[in-house]
Structure formats: C-alpha cells, structure tokens
Design a protein around this motif. Structure first.
Motif, PDB file in Angstrom:
ATOM      1  N   LEU A 169       0.808  -1.210   0.000  1.00 55.43           N
ATOM      2  CA  LEU A 169       0.000   0.000   0.000  1.00 55.43           C
ATOM      3  C   LEU A 169       0.843   1.262   0.000  1.00 55.43           C
ATOM      4  N   ARG A 192       8.320   4.139   1.894  1.00 57.91           N
ATOM      5  CA  ARG A 192       8.897   5.422   2.240  1.00 57.91           C
ATOM      6  C   ARG A 192       8.949   6.340   1.020  1.00 57.91           C
ATOM      7  N   ALA A 193       9.179   5.761  -0.148  1.00 58.90           N
ATOM      8  CA  ALA A 193       9.344   6.579  -1.356  1.00 58.90           C
ATOM      9  C   ALA A 193       8.023   6.948  -2.007  1.00 58.90           C
ATOM     10  N   LEU A 194       6.983   6.152  -1.797  1.00 59.75           N
ATOM     11  CA  LEU A 194       5.736   6.440  -2.497  1.00 59.75           C
ATOM     12  C   LEU A 194       4.541   5.997  -1.670  1.00 59.75           C
ATOM     13  N   ARG A 195       3.637   6.963  -1.420  1.00 66.47           N
ATOM     14  CA  ARG A 195       2.428   6.615  -0.682  1.00 66.47           C
ATOM     15  C   ARG A 195       1.353   6.200  -1.665  1.00 66.47           C
ATOM     16  N   GLN A 196       0.276   5.686  -1.111  1.00 69.32           N
ATOM     17  CA  GLN A 196      -0.929   5.387  -1.907  1.00 69.32           C
ATOM     18  C   GLN A 196      -0.647   4.512  -3.108  1.00 69.32           C
ATOM     19  N   GLN A 197      -0.033   3.337  -2.832  1.00 68.24           N
ATOM     20  CA  GLN A 197       0.179   2.373  -3.915  1.00 68.24           C
ATOM     21  C   GLN A 197      -0.821   1.239  -3.768  1.00 68.24           C
ATOM     22  N   VAL A 198      -1.015   0.520  -4.867  1.00 64.98           N
ATOM     23  CA  VAL A 198      -1.709  -0.760  -4.763  1.00 64.98           C
ATOM     24  C   VAL A 198      -0.903  -1.717  -5.625  1.00 64.98           C
ATOM     25  N   LYS A 199       0.080  -2.356  -5.026  1.00 66.03           N
ATOM     26  CA  LYS A 199       0.986  -3.185  -5.817  1.00 66.03           C
ATOM     27  C   LYS A 199       0.906  -4.628  -5.335  1.00 66.03           C
TER      28      LYS A 199
END
Lengths: 205, 199
Positions: free
Chosen positions: B135, B138-145
């Motif tokens: 989800l 540290r480098a990218l918020r708001q993921q769905v991977k």
C-alpha cells in the motif's frame, strides 16, 4: 504538503521574474522533470544555454528545489488543487503554476513507477532456469535410474542491486507446480480486483 | 553381476556356519540395525560371552554380514547372482537361504540409507506462498501493488534452509510457464527412450 525552507527558497527564486524569465522558467521545469526520468542525460542543468545567464549557485539551488518538490508531489499523490495552493503560497504566477501542473500530469505515472521501484523488500525472483538430468549411479549406489531437475531461481535485491541465485534439486512430483499454479489462480483475479479497485482502496484508507 | 568377496571377507564370514541359524538370524538383525544407526561395540561383548568366543570374531562376523548386505544392495544384484556369489563361501543350503532372505527383505531400506550418503544438492522440501498488496513505502504513498511472498524450504544434507523470496504476478506467470516446459520435457520421445533403456 510540507516543503523545507531550502526548497521554498529555491522555488521563490523560480517565482521571481527577475531571476527567471518565462523562457528560463519553462526550461528549468523541463530539465527538472527530465533529470528525474532519465537515468543519464547528456546535458546537465548547468550546461543549458537558456540558463547560462543566471548565477550558477541559484540555478543549482532551484534545480534541487524543483526536483524535491516534484518528488514530494508524486510521493503524496498530490492533486492539482494541493499543488496550486502550495505554489500560490510561494507566489507563483498562474501561468507558471499551469506550466508546472501540466508537466506534472504528463509525467506523473512514470515518476510513480520510478518511486515504486525504490525500497526494501525480499529478494525478488525475476527468472528461473532448469536442467533435467537422469541419475544413473553414484559412488554409494548403483542403478539409481531416476530423473531429477536442477532449478536455479535468479533473484535481485533492490537494496544492494546484487543478483543472487537459489539452486535446488527436485523430482518430478515436487515440480508438479501445484503450489505455484495455485498461487497464480489466487493472484490473477485478485490482481484484477486490485487494479479495478485502486480508487476504492485509496479512499478506503 | 557377481559379488567378488575378498579372502579376508570370506574368513570373517567363515564364523557363521559354526553357529545356529537362529544366531545367524540375530546377527543379521544386528547388522541391519548397525547399518541404520551405527555400530555399538558392547553388543559384541555380550554375544561373545554367550557363544564362548572372542568379541573380535563376533565383530568380524557381523561386519562381514554388513558389508555383504550393503555391497549387494548398492549393486542391486539379482537373487540368482546373490545366491551364486554366496555359493563360493561353501555354506549349507539352509544358511544360503537365510542370507538371501536377509538380503531381499532389507535391500530397499539399505539402498535408502546409502542414497543419503550420495553427494547431493540442496533439495526441495516445501513451498508456501502469500499474496499481499503493497500500500505504501517510504518513497511512495498510496500504492496498490500486488506482491507474492514465497517461503521456499530446502534440505541440504540434513540441515533445513528457508529462503524468503518475492515476485509479482507477471513474473509468476513466466515462472510457471518455464517450469511447465521443464516438466513437459521428460515426456518427450528422447527422454522416454533414455529412461526406458538405461536400467
């Protein structure tokens, strides 16, 4: 969205037409995006003709401020209104805000991909090689007469960029990729659901 | 294929006809047990006292039996070949039959024990998996991977090693296709011919 003093100062130079006229501003923003997306580029920000007339320390400061700002926006998945508010506080002209936002929209997806590939994780499998052999005999046992597989999984660790291999042998029954196929069956529809529901996920959290 | 027994070996086994077949049976059982778990010299003392011979003679007898059984199992010699090999010792019909029975009953297990001595690679033991959705980082918020976590357990000469690995659905599909190709290979005519003809 919080930006440090250093970044804010750098952006303030950019907002100032005395330092950056419209052409120089556009060039600076373009160069900033390009330097984030291309792993190596032939021209550096200091070599750019359009920016040569500006004091080099200011150019460097602005470049690092803009790139930090861009990455922060992508990281937080900032929408247009958040960016506009932020840049208005730093006294950007509406045209300059527009220039920034349209480039941001254009490159956002690619930048997200770059950022999502950074980070710690388990060693990531990217390939599998195999070898089928027939064991005939060994020093302790004759007439073994069994086929067996030697599998090599190539892994990559994003933290250290080193490629490691996991080697193991298995027989046919074990290779019946039941475990993997089962996980694919689960993963495949779940992945589709994840993609479809990306928006829902975001709002849910 | 006949077993060739050395003179020393024949001499050690020469003790067997001098005792009851029950005792030979017992020695056979001890021999297999020693092959399974390693030898225990105390047993020799006890048996030697009962039979009124030296411990050394008992030891040679049992070790001779162990070697006879392990060599025969290693080479997987046939019944006929075993009988012919043992004939040269000049034992009675009854003793020969006893030895043959000992061989046939224990050969599978002895081969299993011998196979553990063979040089081996880390061998597959188990694979567990878990599907996660990343989800944020540290480098990218708001993921769905989607991320597939794998726990691969391997056995290496008795020690168990666990590898924690991960992959993504696209790579997983590629891995499955590649491994299915590997499985299909053993069913080709070429492999079938080899498997059929090398025995």
């Amino acid at each position: 969205m919080e930006l440090s003093e250093f970044v804010q100062e750098g952006l303030q130079y950019l907002a100032d037409s005395g330092y950056f006229n419209d052409k120089a501003f556009a060039v600076m923003i373009e160069v900033a995006f390009r330097s984030l997306l291309l792993s190596s580029s032939d021209d550096t920000v200091l070599d750019n003709n359009e920016l040569k007339h500006i004091e080099q320390t200011v150019v460097k400061h602005c470049h690092s401020a803009v790139t930090t700002c861009i990455l922060e926006c992508v990281k937080q998945n900032a929408d247009r209104s958040t960016i506009c508010t932020c840049l208005e506080d730093i006294r950007f002209d509406p045209e300059r805000i527009d220039t920034f936002c349209s480039l941001y929209q254009k490159h956002k997806k690619d930048l997200e991909n770059v950022l999502s590939s950074i980070g710690r994780g388990l060693p990531h499998i990217n390939d599998a090689s195999w070898r089928l052999e027939y064991q005939i005999k060994n020093s302790h046992l004759h007439k073994v007469n069994q086929p067996s597989y030697l599998i090599t999984l190539s892994t990559e660790n994003s933290g250290s960029r080193s490629a490691e291999e996991v080697n193991f042998s298995c027989n046919m029954e074990q290779l019946q990729v039941r475990a993997l196929r089962l996980s694919w069956k689960e993963a495949s529809p779940a992945t589709n659901v994840l993609h479809d529901n990306k928006i829902t996920f975001i709002y849910f959290f | 294929m006949l077993l060739v027994l050395s003179d020393e070996h024949k001499e050690h086994l020469g003790f067997l006809p001098e005792v009851d077949s029950a005792v030979v049976g017992e020695f056979g059982r001890i021999a297999v047990e020693f092959l399974r778990k390693g030898s225990n010299p105390k047993i020799y003392e006890g048996a030697a006292r009962k039979l009124n011979v030296t411990a050394e003679i008992v030891q040679h007898g049992v070790e001779g039996l162990m070697y006879l059984l392990s060599e025969s199992s290693k080479l997987m010699i046939s019944e006929v070949d075993f009988q012919d090999s043992v004939l040269v010792l000049g034992f009675s019909e009854e003793l020969n039959k006893l030895l043959l029975q000992l061989y046939l009953e224990n050969r599978k297990e002895i081969r299993l024990i011998l196979s553990e001595l063979a040089p081996s690679m880390p061998h597959y033991h188990n694979l567990e998996w878990r599907l996660d959705a990343q989800l944020a980082s540290r480098a990218l918020r708001q993921q769905v991977k989607p991320v597939l976590n794998l726990k691969l357990q391997l056995d290496d000469n008795g020690t168990r090693r666990t590898h924690l690995l991960q992959t993504d659905p696209a790579t997983l599909l590629h891995l499955i296709q590649e491994l299915e190709r590997a499985l299909a290979e053993v069913k080709t005519n070429h492999c079938r011919r080899i498997l059929r003809n090398i025995k």
